[in-house]
Design a protein around this motif. Structure first.
Motif, PDB file in Angstrom:
ATOM      1  N   GLN A 117       4.229  -3.402  -3.775  1.00  0.00           N
ATOM      2  CA  GLN A 117       4.425  -4.039  -5.070  1.00  0.00           C
ATOM      3  C   GLN A 117       3.116  -4.614  -5.598  1.00  0.00           C
ATOM      4  O   GLN A 117       2.804  -4.496  -6.783  1.00  0.00           O
ATOM      5  CB  GLN A 117       5.480  -5.149  -4.935  1.00  0.00           C
ATOM      6  CG  GLN A 117       5.768  -5.891  -6.241  1.00  0.00           C
ATOM      7  CD  GLN A 117       6.900  -6.880  -6.080  1.00  0.00           C
ATOM      8  OE1 GLN A 117       7.761  -6.716  -5.232  1.00  0.00           O
ATOM      9  NE2 GLN A 117       6.892  -7.905  -6.908  1.00  0.00           N
ATOM     10  N   LYS A 118       2.359  -5.224  -4.701  1.00  0.00           N
ATOM     11  CA  LYS A 118       1.074  -5.809  -5.093  1.00  0.00           C
ATOM     12  C   LYS A 118       0.108  -4.737  -5.592  1.00  0.00           C
ATOM     13  O   LYS A 118      -0.593  -4.927  -6.602  1.00  0.00           O
ATOM     14  CB  LYS A 118       0.470  -6.558  -3.899  1.00  0.00           C
ATOM     15  CG  LYS A 118      -0.787  -7.348  -4.213  1.00  0.00           C
ATOM     16  CD  LYS A 118      -0.484  -8.486  -5.165  1.00  0.00           C
ATOM     17  CE  LYS A 118      -1.746  -9.296  -5.416  1.00  0.00           C
ATOM     18  NZ  LYS A 118      -1.571 -10.255  -6.530  1.00  0.00           N
ATOM     19  N   CYS A 119       0.109  -3.601  -4.916  1.00  0.00           N
ATOM     20  CA  CYS A 119      -0.754  -2.483  -5.358  1.00  0.00           C
ATOM     21  C   CYS A 119      -0.384  -2.031  -6.766  1.00  0.00           C
ATOM     22  O   CYS A 119      -1.249  -1.786  -7.612  1.00  0.00           O
ATOM     23  CB  CYS A 119      -0.635  -1.310  -4.389  1.00  0.00           C
ATOM     24  SG  CYS A 119      -1.445  -1.579  -2.800  1.00  0.00           S
ATOM     25  N   LEU A 120       0.911  -1.920  -7.013  1.00  0.00           N
ATOM     26  CA  LEU A 120       1.377  -1.469  -8.328  1.00  0.00           C
ATOM     27  C   LEU A 120       1.010  -2.473  -9.410  1.00  0.00           C
ATOM     28  O   LEU A 120       0.493  -2.103 -10.476  1.00  0.00           O
ATOM     29  CB  LEU A 120       2.903  -1.271  -8.303  1.00  0.00           C
ATOM     30  CG  LEU A 120       3.415  -0.055  -7.538  1.00  0.00           C
ATOM     31  CD1 LEU A 120       4.936  -0.126  -7.357  1.00  0.00           C
ATOM     32  CD2 LEU A 120       3.039   1.243  -8.261  1.00  0.00           C
ATOM     33  N   GLU A 121       1.255  -3.734  -9.135  1.00  0.00           N
ATOM     34  CA  GLU A 121       1.007  -4.772 -10.140  1.00  0.00           C
ATOM     35  C   GLU A 121      -0.477  -4.957 -10.431  1.00  0.00           C
ATOM     36  O   GLU A 121      -0.862  -5.329 -11.543  1.00  0.00           O
ATOM     37  CB  GLU A 121       1.620  -6.095  -9.683  1.00  0.00           C
ATOM     38  CG  GLU A 121       3.148  -6.070  -9.685  1.00  0.00           C
ATOM     39  CD  GLU A 121       3.749  -7.313  -9.073  1.00  0.00           C
ATOM     40  OE1 GLU A 121       2.967  -8.122  -8.495  1.00  0.00           O
ATOM     41  OE2 GLU A 121       4.975  -7.486  -9.146  1.00  0.00           O
ATOM     42  N   ASP A 122      -1.323  -4.689  -9.417  1.00  0.00           N
ATOM     43  CA  ASP A 122      -2.770  -4.860  -9.606  1.00  0.00           C
ATOM     44  C   ASP A 122      -3.447  -3.604 -10.131  1.00  0.00           C
ATOM     45  O   ASP A 122      -4.677  -3.551 -10.246  1.00  0.00           O
ATOM     46  CB  ASP A 122      -3.425  -5.283  -8.292  1.00  0.00           C
ATOM     47  CG  ASP A 122      -3.046  -6.711  -7.899  1.00  0.00           C
ATOM     48  OD1 ASP A 122      -2.460  -7.416  -8.759  1.00  0.00           O
ATOM     49  OD2 ASP A 122      -3.289  -7.107  -6.754  1.00  0.00           O
ATOM     50  N   GLY A 123      -2.638  -2.584 -10.437  1.00  0.00           N
ATOM     51  CA  GLY A 123      -3.202  -1.373 -11.030  1.00  0.00           C
ATOM     52  C   GLY A 123      -3.711  -0.362 -10.035  1.00  0.00           C
ATOM     53  O   GLY A 123      -4.513   0.515 -10.387  1.00  0.00           O
ATOM     54  N   TYR A 124      -3.281  -0.452  -8.774  1.00  0.00           N
ATOM     55  CA  TYR A 124      -3.727   0.483  -7.748  1.00  0.00           C
ATOM     56  C   TYR A 124      -2.650   1.515  -7.426  1.00  0.00           C
ATOM     57  O   TYR A 124      -2.429   1.871  -6.278  1.00  0.00           O
ATOM     58  CB  TYR A 124      -4.133  -0.283  -6.485  1.00  0.00           C
ATOM     59  CG  TYR A 124      -5.495  -0.917  -6.626  1.00  0.00           C
ATOM     60  CD1 TYR A 124      -6.635  -0.275  -6.157  1.00  0.00           C
ATOM     61  CD2 TYR A 124      -5.638  -2.144  -7.270  1.00  0.00           C
ATOM     62  CE1 TYR A 124      -7.881  -0.848  -6.318  1.00  0.00           C
ATOM     63  CE2 TYR A 124      -6.881  -2.721  -7.437  1.00  0.00           C
ATOM     64  CZ  TYR A 124      -8.007  -2.065  -6.959  1.00  0.00           C
ATOM     65  OH  TYR A 124      -9.247  -2.620  -7.117  1.00  0.00           O
ATOM     66  N   LEU A 155      10.408   0.398  -3.049  1.00  0.00           N
ATOM     67  CA  LEU A 155       9.427   0.331  -4.134  1.00  0.00           C
ATOM     68  C   LEU A 155      10.038   0.616  -5.518  1.00  0.00           C
ATOM     69  O   LEU A 155       9.344   0.493  -6.534  1.00  0.00           O
ATOM     70  CB  LEU A 155       8.301   1.340  -3.878  1.00  0.00           C
ATOM     71  CG  LEU A 155       7.451   1.087  -2.624  1.00  0.00           C
ATOM     72  CD1 LEU A 155       6.443   2.219  -2.445  1.00  0.00           C
ATOM     73  CD2 LEU A 155       6.739  -0.256  -2.730  1.00  0.00           C
ATOM     74  N   ILE A 156      11.314   1.027  -5.554  1.00  0.00           N
ATOM     75  CA  ILE A 156      11.922   1.438  -6.826  1.00  0.00           C
ATOM     76  C   ILE A 156      11.884   0.323  -7.863  1.00  0.00           C
ATOM     77  O   ILE A 156      11.493   0.529  -9.014  1.00  0.00           O
ATOM     78  CB  ILE A 156      13.384   1.918  -6.604  1.00  0.00           C
ATOM     79  CG1 ILE A 156      13.384   3.235  -5.827  1.00  0.00           C
ATOM     80  CG2 ILE A 156      14.110   2.088  -7.933  1.00  0.00           C
ATOM     81  CD1 ILE A 156      12.730   4.389  -6.569  1.00  0.00           C
ATOM     82  N   SER A 157      12.288  -0.879  -7.463  1.00  0.00           N
ATOM     83  CA  SER A 157      12.353  -1.986  -8.424  1.00  0.00           C
ATOM     84  C   SER A 157      10.986  -2.321  -9.023  1.00  0.00           C
ATOM     85  O   SER A 157      10.831  -2.332 -10.256  1.00  0.00           O
ATOM     86  CB  SER A 157      12.974  -3.220  -7.755  1.00  0.00           C
ATOM     87  OG  SER A 157      12.993  -4.305  -8.640  1.00  0.00           O
ATOM     88  N   PRO A 158       9.942  -2.576  -8.199  1.00  0.00           N
ATOM     89  CA  PRO A 158       8.624  -2.863  -8.802  1.00  0.00           C
ATOM     90  C   PRO A 158       8.069  -1.658  -9.560  1.00  0.00           C
ATOM     91  O   PRO A 158       7.345  -1.825 -10.552  1.00  0.00           O
ATOM     92  CB  PRO A 158       7.740  -3.214  -7.607  1.00  0.00           C
ATOM     93  CG  PRO A 158       8.444  -2.678  -6.400  1.00  0.00           C
ATOM     94  CD  PRO A 158       9.902  -2.729  -6.728  1.00  0.00           C
ATOM     95  N   LEU A 159       8.404  -0.460  -9.096  1.00  0.00           N
ATOM     96  CA  LEU A 159       7.907   0.750  -9.756  1.00  0.00           C
ATOM     97  C   LEU A 159       8.444   0.854 -11.180  1.00  0.00           C
ATOM     98  O   LEU A 159       7.698   1.136 -12.126  1.00  0.00           O
ATOM     99  CB  LEU A 159       8.321   1.973  -8.932  1.00  0.00           C
ATOM    100  CG  LEU A 159       7.703   3.318  -9.313  1.00  0.00           C
ATOM    101  CD1 LEU A 159       6.182   3.258  -9.222  1.00  0.00           C
ATOM    102  CD2 LEU A 159       8.228   4.414  -8.388  1.00  0.00           C
ATOM    103  N   VAL A 160       9.755   0.612 -11.353  1.00  0.00           N
ATOM    104  CA  VAL A 160      10.364   0.670 -12.694  1.00  0.00           C
ATOM    105  C   VAL A 160       9.727  -0.379 -13.608  1.00  0.00           C
ATOM    106  O   VAL A 160       9.405  -0.101 -14.769  1.00  0.00           O
ATOM    107  CB  VAL A 160      11.894   0.471 -12.613  1.00  0.00           C
ATOM    108  CG1 VAL A 160      12.493   0.266 -14.002  1.00  0.00           C
ATOM    109  CG2 VAL A 160      12.543   1.660 -11.917  1.00  0.00           C
ATOM    110  N   ARG A 161       9.523  -1.581 -13.074  1.00  0.00           N
ATOM    111  CA  ARG A 161       8.901  -2.641 -13.879  1.00  0.00           C
ATOM    112  C   ARG A 161       7.511  -2.224 -14.346  1.00  0.00           C
ATOM    113  O   ARG A 161       7.134  -2.438 -15.498  1.00  0.00           O
ATOM    114  CB  ARG A 161       8.816  -3.936 -13.076  1.00  0.00           C
ATOM    115  CG  ARG A 161      10.115  -4.688 -12.947  1.00  0.00           C
ATOM    116  CD  ARG A 161       9.881  -6.155 -12.573  1.00  0.00           C
ATOM    117  NE  ARG A 161       9.099  -6.309 -11.353  1.00  0.00           N
ATOM    118  CZ  ARG A 161       9.619  -6.328 -10.125  1.00  0.00           C
ATOM    119  NH1 ARG A 161      10.923  -6.186  -9.956  1.00  0.00           N
ATOM    120  NH2 ARG A 161       8.845  -6.481  -9.072  1.00  0.00           N
ATOM    121  N   CYS A 162       6.749  -1.638 -13.430  1.00  0.00           N
ATOM    122  CA  CYS A 162       5.369  -1.264 -13.768  1.00  0.00           C
ATOM    123  C   CYS A 162       5.311  -0.097 -14.753  1.00  0.00           C
ATOM    124  O   CYS A 162       4.418  -0.042 -15.604  1.00  0.00           O
ATOM    125  CB  CYS A 162       4.591  -0.914 -12.500  1.00  0.00           C
ATOM    126  SG  CYS A 162       4.217  -2.382 -11.499  1.00  0.00           S
TER     127      CYS A 162
END
Length: 613
Positions: A50-57, A81-88
């Protein structure tokens, strides 16, 4: 510059640390057996990913997921990872590269993850979406959801049904675009989403088709039943509400395309024709699952009504329809659906009901509908519902259309059917304007009977006398509100005038001359008394208003008046006087016609007496 480096370094190391943390978790899990994964591993993987996704990685995360060495780890942990992925994905709408990486990660997860776990994760995201994001979320997750469902074997039908039910539950609260502008804008994406959902079902439809082709005794009904449930829901929403006429400037109307697809599914799974002829009250016998049958029996009426509208008005799937049924049988099949639609108050549904009724009637020749059809409940209920639309609907064009259709309905019956329908409507309409219209129709039928060479027993002789007993009377005698009943009274007087002129006493084909004393007692005398009472009352009201006007400081004083038992909107004294004078004019008109009728009767009777003498 030194200060800048001092400030920026911790942030850079923090983002690098997110990727490093993920790599560290991956390396530790690579050496473990699948059975040795612990809850802590799942949590750490989810947080780091989730941190990778939110930080643009997202690019680095995608590399980790695509690495063949991590296949087992992603299979077991990737669904987290589905939930943070959809948000991103929604967050990175304007950043094409990052969004593209996220979409690729979603595709990879659909391919690699445990289907059962990923299925639940995807459904959870759909369930949590609402409002403006509902359609966007559904469209985003349809492809991975389809991929996962195709992998499920044992519970594929159940899972498909759960998915479609969840999707429809999210879409149903959304308003259906109705005007041309709304359809073109499609602000919430409903038009696009509905057609995407149909595309989503196609592999499962094809599976049902293949199974049926393999064996004519295909007994695996579960997948077919779930598709059928979906189609029934789509017929109720959005198609029952949607505007489905061709619109100029819209090359491919999204809801017309959607309707075509739903009809095609029903045809492909061999349910279209059975549904068209399926009365919603007998639907329980159509389903293998009795619990579902009980639910659908209650909810299917709207869906089946919409299906009939699509076929017989918009002609979707009409090429599949066997042209062996008589127009009267098709009308009979559709009367239940017409009744369902005419009981609704929404313009879109009322108009569909009127269009379906009109379409069925236009297939028939005048005078071809047998009177025995009026023994069926629907054939009595529908014209009564039509009368309610004519008299209560606030939309003018629907009121006018319902009147036009009522006349069509009358015209299609044989003579005995017209007679029975007139009796029914006179007793049940409770509206002077409708009663006046029916009385005019009775006059037209009497005229046809008197001018044709063939005998017509229903609008002459004792049958007509029985009908005239309902027509030539005041509902409450001399106390009848003549203003409220003026349409009926004028139609009755015109009918009586016609009978006196057209039917000689020596012929007495209509029987009016033998029942004249009864007509005078029940109709003419009470009408005289009622007119005298009403005129005196309204003249007194006018006198009072004029006196009050002189006494008032201003003629624009606003007050209220009651006419025909209804309180009128607040109006000035001048406006009230206009209303009262208009009522007096109506009474004068009734009185003049009444005098003419009595004069004709007197002349006819005197002529007969002169002949006899």
């Amino acid at each position: 510059m030194a200060c800048f480096k001092a400030f920026s370094m911790p942030e850079q190391s923090q983002t690098i640390m997110a990727v490093d943390e993920l790599q560290a978790i991956i390396q530790r899990c690579q050496i473990l057996e699948e059975a040795d994964f612990k809850g802590e591993d799942f949590s750490l993987f989810q947080v780091a990913g989730q941190k990778c996704l939110e930080d643009g990685y997202a690019a680095q995360l995608l590399e980790v997921i695509q690495n063949e060495k991590n296949k087992v780890i992603i299979k077991n942990m990737g669904w987290n990872l589905i939930s943070p992925l959809v948000r991103c994905i929604f967050m990175y709408k304007q950043e094409d590269d990052k969004r593209e990486h996220c979409l690729k990660i979603l595709d990879q997860l659909a391919q690699l993850c445990n289907p059962k776990e990923l299925f639940l994760g995807l459904l959870e995201q759909i369930e949590q979406a609402s409002g403006e994001q509902a359609c966007q979320t559904v469209m985003l997750l349809l492809r991975p959801l389809q991929t996962v469902l195709l992998k499920l074997q044992n519970k594929k039908a159940y899972s498909l049904g759960l998915s479609l039910a969840m999707i429809m539950n999210q879409l149903t609260p959304l308003p259906v675009p109705y005007t041309k502008q709304q359809i073109q804008e499609d602000k919430l994406g409903l038009c696009q989403c509905c057609n995407a959902v149909v595309d989503f079902t196609k592999p499962f439809v094809n599976e049902v088709i293949k199974n049926m082709e393999k064996s004519s005794e295909y007994n695996d009904m579960e997948l077919k039943e779930e598709l059928l449930k979906f189609c029934m829901k789509c017929l109720k929403y959005p198609l029952l509400t949607a505007q489905l006429e061709q619109l100029e400037g819209i090359e491919e109307h999204p809801f017309r395309h959607f309707a075509t697809e739903i009809i095609d599914i029903l045809w492909d799974i061999k349910e279209l024709i059975p549904l068209v002829f399926l009365h919603h009250k007998s639907i329980s016998s159509h389903w293998k699952n009795q619990e579902f049958a009980d639910i659908e029996r209650k909810n299917s009426a709207d869906s089946l009504a919409c299906l009939s509208y699509l076929m017989f008005v918009q002609h979707f799937g009409i090429d599949c329809f066997p042209m062996v049924f008589s127009p009267s049988y098709l009308l009979q099949c559709n009367m239940t659906h017409i009744e369902v639609l005419l009981k609704r108050t929404e313009e879109s549904m009322l108009s569909k009901g009127l269009d379906l009724f009109e379409s069925c009637l236009l297939r028939m020749e005048d005078n071809s509908l047998l009177h025995q059809y009026l023994e069926l409940r629907d054939f009595i209920n529908v014209p009564q519902d039509l009368v309610k639309v004519m008299t209560l609907c606030p939309i003018e064009h629907l009121r006018k259309k319902s009147l036009h259709i009522l006349q069509l309905f009358i015209d299609k019956f044989d003579t005995e059917g017209k007679y029975a329908l007139f009796r029914c409507l006179l007793k049940t309409s409770n509206h002077a304007g409708v009663e006046g219209y029916i009385i005019k129709n009775i006059k037209d039928q009497i005229h046809l009977s008197l001018t044709r060479t063939c005998d017509n027993i229903w609008f002459t002789g004792h049958h007509l006398i029985s009908l005239l007993d309902l027509v030539l009377l005041l509902p409450e005698g001399a106390e009848t509100d003549l203003l409220q009943n003026s349409d009926r009274i004028m139609a009755s007087l015109n009918l009586l005038r016609y009978l006196v002129i057209k039917d000689c006493e020596s012929d007495n084909q209509t029987g009016v001359w033998t029942t004249l004393a009864k007509i005078e007692q029940n109709f003419l005398k009470p009408l005289h008394v009622g007119l005298n009472m009403s005129k005196a009352h309204y003249e007194a009201e006018i006198k009072n208003k004029k006196e009050n006007r002189r006494e008032a400081h201003s003629s624009n004083t606003v007050c209220s008046v009651t006419v025909s038992g209804e309180k009128m909107p607040a109006m000035t004294t001048e406006m009230q006087l206009q209303v009262l004078h208009s009522a007096l004019f109506t009474f004068d008109l009734i009185e003049s016609v009444l005098a003419r009728v009595e004069e004709l009767i007197e002349v006819k009777i005197k002529a007969v007496m002169d002949e006899n003498s």
